[in-house]
Scaffold this motif. Structure first.
Motif, mmCIF file in Angstrom:
data_model
loop_
_atom_site.group_PDB
_atom_site.id
_atom_site.type_symbol
_atom_site.label_atom_id
_atom_site.label_comp_id
_atom_site.label_asym_id
_atom_site.label_seq_id
_atom_site.Cartn_x
_atom_site.Cartn_y
_atom_site.Cartn_z
ATOM 1 N N ILE A 65 0.721 -13.175 7.380
ATOM 2 C CA ILE A 65 0.268 -12.418 6.156
ATOM 3 C C ILE A 65 0.630 -11.124 6.224
ATOM 4 N N CYS A 66 0.682 -10.597 7.308
ATOM 5 C CA CYS A 66 1.258 -9.170 7.505
ATOM 6 C C CYS A 66 2.342 -8.830 6.865
ATOM 7 N N LYS A 67 3.583 -9.710 7.469
ATOM 8 C CA LYS A 67 4.758 -9.380 7.094
ATOM 9 C C LYS A 67 5.133 -10.015 5.917
ATOM 10 N N SER A 68 4.521 -11.003 5.339
ATOM 11 C CA SER A 68 4.730 -11.613 3.908
ATOM 12 C C SER A 68 4.286 -10.577 2.826
ATOM 13 N N ILE A 69 3.079 -10.233 2.914
ATOM 14 C CA ILE A 69 2.520 -9.382 1.672
ATOM 15 C C ILE A 69 2.642 -7.933 1.851
ATOM 16 N N MET A 70 2.706 -7.678 3.228
ATOM 17 C CA MET A 70 2.942 -6.041 3.586
ATOM 18 C C MET A 70 4.216 -5.559 4.132
ATOM 19 N N ASP A 71 4.973 -6.408 4.450
ATOM 20 C CA ASP A 71 6.201 -5.920 4.992
ATOM 21 C C ASP A 71 6.016 -5.113 6.474
ATOM 22 N N LEU A 98 2.160 -5.684 -1.222
ATOM 23 C CA LEU A 98 0.750 -5.255 -1.501
ATOM 24 C C LEU A 98 0.637 -3.865 -1.547
ATOM 25 N N LEU A 99 0.974 -3.159 -0.278
ATOM 26 C CA LEU A 99 0.666 -1.875 -0.117
ATOM 27 C C LEU A 99 1.414 -0.990 -1.185
ATOM 28 N N SER A 100 2.825 -1.269 -1.430
ATOM 29 C CA SER A 100 3.634 -0.509 -2.482
ATOM 30 C C SER A 100 2.819 -0.594 -3.953
ATOM 31 N N ARG A 101 2.465 -1.649 -4.067
ATOM 32 C CA ARG A 101 1.683 -1.698 -5.327
ATOM 33 C C ARG A 101 0.328 -1.151 -5.606
ATOM 34 N N LEU A 102 -0.523 -1.111 -4.344
ATOM 35 C CA LEU A 102 -1.751 -0.506 -4.219
ATOM 36 C C LEU A 102 -1.632 0.890 -4.458
ATOM 37 N N LEU A 103 -0.545 1.592 -3.680
ATOM 38 C CA LEU A 103 -0.141 3.013 -3.615
ATOM 39 C C LEU A 103 0.333 3.300 -5.057
ATOM 40 N N GLN A 104 1.160 2.339 -5.640
ATOM 41 C CA GLN A 104 1.557 2.734 -6.948
ATOM 42 C C GLN A 104 0.490 3.056 -8.024
ATOM 43 N N ALA A 105 -0.679 2.099 -7.594
ATOM 44 C CA ALA A 105 -1.870 2.280 -8.571
ATOM 45 C C ALA A 105 -2.653 3.631 -8.451
ATOM 46 N N GLN A 106 -2.373 4.280 -7.206
ATOM 47 C CA GLN A 106 -2.998 5.877 -7.131
ATOM 48 C C GLN A 106 -2.409 6.583 -8.299
ATOM 49 N N PHE A 107 -1.097 6.378 -8.549
ATOM 50 C CA PHE A 107 -0.460 7.345 -9.369
ATOM 51 C C PHE A 107 -0.096 6.994 -10.653
ATOM 52 N N THR A 108 -0.474 5.774 -11.087
ATOM 53 C CA THR A 108 -0.066 5.140 -12.149
ATOM 54 C C THR A 108 -1.125 4.716 -13.267
ATOM 55 N N SER A 109 -1.269 4.446 -14.375
ATOM 56 C CA SER A 109 -2.377 4.060 -14.993
ATOM 57 C C SER A 109 -2.256 2.421 -15.021
ATOM 58 N N ASN A 110 -3.468 1.722 -15.436
ATOM 59 C CA ASN A 110 -3.218 0.186 -15.552
ATOM 60 C C ASN A 110 -2.243 -0.114 -16.380
ATOM 61 N N ASN A 111 -1.821 0.524 -17.442
ATOM 62 C CA ASN A 111 -0.966 0.128 -18.568
ATOM 63 C C ASN A 111 0.749 0.398 -17.854
ATOM 64 N N ASN A 112 0.539 1.127 -17.072
ATOM 65 C CA ASN A 112 2.099 1.349 -16.499
ATOM 66 C C ASN A 112 2.508 0.430 -15.189
#
Length: 491
Positions: A150-156, A240-254
């Motif tokens: 799971i670590c490698k698959s969804i978080m590289d 997963l981490l990329s998407r979560l970190l992206q959510a720190q800098f973008t709004s839901n609509n982006n």
């Protein structure tokens, strides 16, 4: 004015300390006995709490699918927030919807297929270290390898063996402690940090947190110059981490979906104003995915090997399927096995039946709880607001109304015709509805590939004189593990 008479379903006539003790010590047996004695809807009280046990697939479908907005997560998962925080499994409402939107692209079919090679690689690394004739705890082995997957698959992320053992050990203690918190006295004792068990529980969570937060810090350093802007090209290797970190800098609509398209608010509830995701929320989602993404699958595969060890004819039939698909006979008469791939999964029909039947007998998540928000009608009974509903996969999966000889391990029961006529929620190892397990398809793929990979090379024989017991916490663990002797199939 006369007080209205409430019509309760059948059940124990009044609260009894004996029933509480039985539920604490043997919850599965107690719920099974209640259903056998009182039927599909059972009412009982625990203290002031009113409990309704539902064991009818049609009623369960309405609760989980059609009327889900009238319920929130049950008390066990409310307690689990101490460990999981407000991640995907425990959060409610808009927060849950937005988190699911972020995570969902990681579990689309094309993405899941890309994880297949990781599963096989990690399985191969594990079983190549095994020694013929040695004894292993198959549960520990599966917990470690599925955590790496799971670590490698969804978080590289490559978690090393020492770190995996440290994480698994802290998680194991935390699970036992949170099981203790289900008992009223456990909540009282939890306030006394001087007690050894309480102190150790705090340390276990700190250990888990330190691993997760370090992972977040390391990824932020790498990604600080690569965080996606709203209109920038999508990183094809996004995890997963990329998407979560992206959510720190973008709004839901982006936020972007798995095809790189911007996700609009019509797919989720976005009525509240978008706000950046905090480090705590990132932590909650990472630790939720790490725990939920490996523990259920490891339990399912562990119980599968236990059942196979008790069923030599079924095991032999599995070996024959593996041999017909994955082996080649050399000139000297020896067999050489290639690694399974995602393309082999449709051919591994008997392994799929074995895995399906294993999760019927030992469902990884053995029960689902819900709290009733407003009075709710089930059959002729009104379940009052504030009551608790319990739906047990284990109890339903052992219902002889739907399964002939339900305690028998029989993969051959899973014919296409049998599946067509089976009510939807008479088999639901991954829950269902909008709150169902987001990683269900991943778990199926992982289980089939893991079994095919391991059983190409090894026969696992149960070590005698073990007391194999279920340990029903949030998931259905084997109590004290399961020791098995390794026998090489190449001999």
């Amino acid at each position: 004015m006369a007080k209205a008479v409430v019509d309760f379903p059948p059940g124990p006539s009044k609260f009894s300390p004996k029933l509480l003790r039985q539920l604490s010590r043997e919850p599965i047996k107690t719920l099974s006995d209640l259903v056998k004695e009182y039927g599909e809807i059972v009412y009982f009280k625990i203290g002031r709490g009113q409990i309704y046990l539902i064991n009818n697939p049609d009623y369960i479908e309405k609760i989980l699918i059609y009327n889900y907005k009238n319920f929130k997560k049950g008390k066990r998962l409310q307690t689990a927030k101490r460990l999981l925080g407000e991640g995907l499994v425990t959060s409610e409402g808009t927060k849950h919807d937005n988190q699911r939107k972020i995570v969902h692209p990681l579990f689309l079919p094309k993405k899941i297929s890309s994880y297949g090679q990781i599963v096989v690689d990690k399985a191969t690394q594990m079983h190549q270290q095994w020694i013929d004739g040695s004894i292993i705890d198959i549960h520990k082995e599966m917990m470690n390898v599925t955590l790496k997957i799971i670590c490698k698959s969804i978080m590289d992320y490559e978690i090393d063996s020492e770190e995996a053992i440290k994480f698994s050990s802290a998680l194991e203690f935390s699970k036992k402690y949170f099981k203790r918190l289900q008992h009223p006295i456990g909540h009282i004792l939890d306030h006394f940090e001087i007690l050894p068990e309480v102190s150790k529980s705090r340390e276990s969570i700190k250990t888990l947190d330190s691993i997760v937060y370090q992972l977040i810090i390391d990824r932020k350093k790498i990604s600080s110059t690569k965080i996606l802007k709203p209109n920038s090209p999508r990183n094809q290797e996004e995890d997963l981490l990329s998407r979560l970190l992206q959510a720190q800098f973008t709004s839901n609509n982006n936020l972007q979906d798995d095809q790189g398209n911007h996700v609009k608010g019509d797919k989720v509830n976005t009525t509240s104003s978008p706000r950046p995701m905090t480090n705590q929320e990132i932590r909650d989602n990472v630790i939720t995915m790490l725990i939920a993404g490996h523990e259920t699958t490891s339990n399912a595969i562990t119980w599968t090997y236990y059942l196979l060890s008790q069923s030599p004819e079924i095991e032999q039939k599995m070996f024959e399927e593996i041999d017909s698909i994955l082996s080649e006979v050399q000139n000297n008469g020896s067999k050489v096995y290639r690694n399974p791939t995602v393309k082999d999964i449709p051919k591994l029909k008997y392994i799929e039946k074995i895995f399906r039947e294993s999760m019927r007998i030992y469902p990884p998540v053995w029960s689902i709880g819900r709290l009733v928000e407003d009075d709710y009608l089930v059959d002729k009974y009104t379940i009052p607001k504030g009551s608790s509903i319990i739906m047990s996969q284990y109890v339903m999966h052992h219902n002889d109304k739907y399964y002939d000889r339900p305690n028998e391990f029989n993969p051959d029961r899973w014919t296409d015709e049998f599946k067509r006529h089976l009510p939807r929620f008479s088999y639901f190892p991954f829950g269902g509805g909008l709150r169902g397990c987001i990683g269900e398809s991943f778990a199926w793929q992982e289980g089939i590939l893991m079994i095919a990979s391991v059983s190409s090379h090894w026969k696992l024989e149960l070590v005698p004189n073990q007391n194999i017991k279920m340990d029903p916490g949030i998931t259905l663990n084997p109590k004290n593990g399961i020791r098995m002797k390794l026998i090489s199939r190449s001999n």
